[in-house]
Scaffold this active site. Sequence first.
Site, PDB file in Angstrom:
ATOM      1  N   GLY A  72       0.783  -1.316  -0.008  1.00 32.49           N
ATOM      2  CA  GLY A  72       0.068   0.208   0.031  1.00 32.49           C
ATOM      3  C   GLY A  72       0.806   1.165  -0.076  1.00 32.49           C
ATOM      4  CG  HIS A 203      -0.275  -6.530   4.928  1.00 27.66           C
ATOM      5  ND1 HIS A 203      -0.313  -6.271   6.405  1.00 27.66           N
ATOM      6  CD2 HIS A 203       0.255  -5.460   4.293  1.00 27.66           C
ATOM      7  CE1 HIS A 203      -0.078  -4.784   6.527  1.00 27.66           C
ATOM      8  NE2 HIS A 203       0.431  -4.566   5.392  1.00 27.66           N
ATOM      9  CB  CYS A 327       2.744   4.119  11.485  1.00 24.68           C
ATOM     10  SG  CYS A 327       1.470   3.306  10.278  1.00 24.68           S
TER      11      CYS A 327
HETATM   12  C1  LIG Z   1      -1.713  -0.184   5.961  1.00 26.87           C
HETATM   13  C2  LIG Z   1      -2.041   0.879   5.336  1.00 26.87           C
HETATM   14  C3  LIG Z   1      -1.324   1.375   4.217  1.00 26.87           C
HETATM   15  C4  LIG Z   1       0.135   0.952   4.057  1.00 26.87           C
HETATM   16  O1  LIG Z   1       0.077  -0.507   3.290  1.00 26.87           O
HETATM   17  P1  LIG Z   1       1.494  -1.250   3.400  1.00 26.87           P
HETATM   18  O2  LIG Z   1       1.152  -2.524   2.641  1.00 26.87           O
HETATM   19  O3  LIG Z   1       1.359  -1.789   4.924  1.00 26.87           O
HETATM   20  O4  LIG Z   1       2.654  -0.471   3.070  1.00 26.87           O
HETATM   21  C5  LIG Z   1      -1.895   2.244   3.666  1.00 26.87           C
HETATM   22  N1  LIG Z   1      -3.047   2.854   3.861  1.00 26.87           N
HETATM   23  C6  LIG Z   1      -3.814   2.612   4.585  1.00 26.87           C
HETATM   24  C7  LIG Z   1      -5.084   3.139   4.807  1.00 26.87           C
HETATM   25  C8  LIG Z   1      -3.510   1.340   5.349  1.00 26.87           C
HETATM   26  O5  LIG Z   1      -4.424   0.841   6.406  1.00 26.87           O
END
Ligand SMILES: *Cc1c(COP(=O)(O)O)cnc(C)c1O
Length: 395
Positions: A72, A203, A327
Site C-alpha cells: 500500500g 496483508h 505506525c
Molecule cells: C496499511 C495501510 C497502508 C500501508 O500499506 P502497506 O502495505 O502496509 O505498506 C496504507 N494505507 C492504509 C489506509 C493502510 O491501512
Amino acid sequence: MGKLIYLDNAATTRTAPEVVEQMLPYFSELYGNPSSIYDFAAKSKEAVMKARGQIADVLGANKEDIYFTAGGTESDNWALKAAFEAYKDKGNHIITTKIEHHAILHTCEYLEKQRHARVTYLDVDENGIIRLEDLEKAITPETIIISVMFANNEIGSIQPIKEIGMIAKEHGILFHTDAVQAFCQVPIDVNECNIDMLSSSAHKINGPKGIGFLYIRKGVKNRSFIHGGAQERKRRAGTENVPGIVGYGAAAQRAAASMEERTKKECELRDYLIGRIMNEIPYVKLNGHPQKRLPNNVNVSFQFVEGESLLLMLDSYGICASSGSACTSGSLDPSHVLMAIGLPHEIAHGSLRMTLSEETTKDDLDFTVDKLKDIVQNLRNMSPLYEDFIKKANA
Ligand SMILES: *Cc1c(COP(=O)(O)O)cnc(C)c1O
C-alpha cells in the site's frame, strides 16, 4: 499464555492457510521468471495473469489496469509522485485530507518541500467524513489530483467516494483513493465511482505481506515509478513477486466471495462490542461515524485513561489491540486522525482501536469487555484527574 485474541486486523491479518497453500508451489517448484520465454516460465506468467484477473474482477476493472507493487505504501507514493510529475504542465495543486495514512501525508509533505507542490488538506467533521462543499471550494484550475482515502484505518469512517468521483470527473481532475482498508470490506466499482487510481495491499485481506497493487485507469498519464526492466507494462520494473502475487489473487478472490456474509457477521459483532462498551463503561466516546464505518472497526476513547497503559494490560491477557495507528505507536503525539475529528489531547490519549476478523467470536469480545471494564476502572483509580473529577461531581 492462554488463547490469543487478535483484535488488530487493521494493522495486519493472518495469511489464510488456503492462500499460503496456493502460493507454495511458486517458491520452489514453479520458480521460473515470468519474463523468460521457455514453457516452464510460462507457468509463472500465467499465474501472474490469473491473479491480475482475480483482482480486477473485484473492482470491475480491466486486468491490464492492475499494476503490482510492494504494498500500500508504494502504491500511494507512486500514485501521487508520478501523477504530480506527469501533470505538472497543468498545475501543482493536490487536494487530500487531514486523516490520510502517512503513506499519503508524508508523500504530500515531500512534494511540498522538494517539488513545490501546493497541497490542500481537507478538514473532516466530528465523524471523520469530509464535506463535499469544502472539496468543491478547494478546487482551482491548477488542481491535478484529488486523493481521498476510501475508509480510514483508525476510526473506520467511509468517505462519500462516489460523490467525490463525480466532482473530480466534472472538473477533469484525477481521482486517487487509498482503498487499503476498504478493498474486500466494502463493495467497490472503479467505474461507478470514477476512480482513476486506487491503492491496495494484500496483508490487510488475509494475503501475504509486501505485495500490493495500484489500479491505474487506462489513459491516465502516470510515469513509471521504479525504473529497470519492462515488467508491469514498463511502469513498474523488477522481477515479479510471483508467490506474493498468486497469494494476493487468491486472497482477493476468497475475500470477495465471502464479503457479504463475512461483513454482515462482522457488523453484528462490531455493534455488539460497541454496545457493551458504551453501556457498561462510563465516560467513553465512540470515534468515527456510527453507521458509515468499516464492518470490523471499533474505536473508542476512555476518559481518564492512558491508551498505552490500556494496551499493555490487555496484552497481559493475550488481547492484541491498538491505541492509534500502528505506525504511531511508540510516539507520544496523539493520532492526527483523532486530532482532526476534534478530540482534545487528553481524550485522544485514552483511545483504543479494536479491529475484528472473520475469526473473531462473541466469546472473544465478551472476554475482552470483561477485562476492559476492570482495566479501565483500575487505571482510573490511579488517575489524579479522575479523583478530582469524582470529587467535583460529588461536591
Ligand atoms: C496499511 C495501510 C497502508 C500501508 O500499506 P502497506 O502495505 O502496509 O505498506 C496504507 N494505507 C492504509 C489506509 C493502510 O491501512
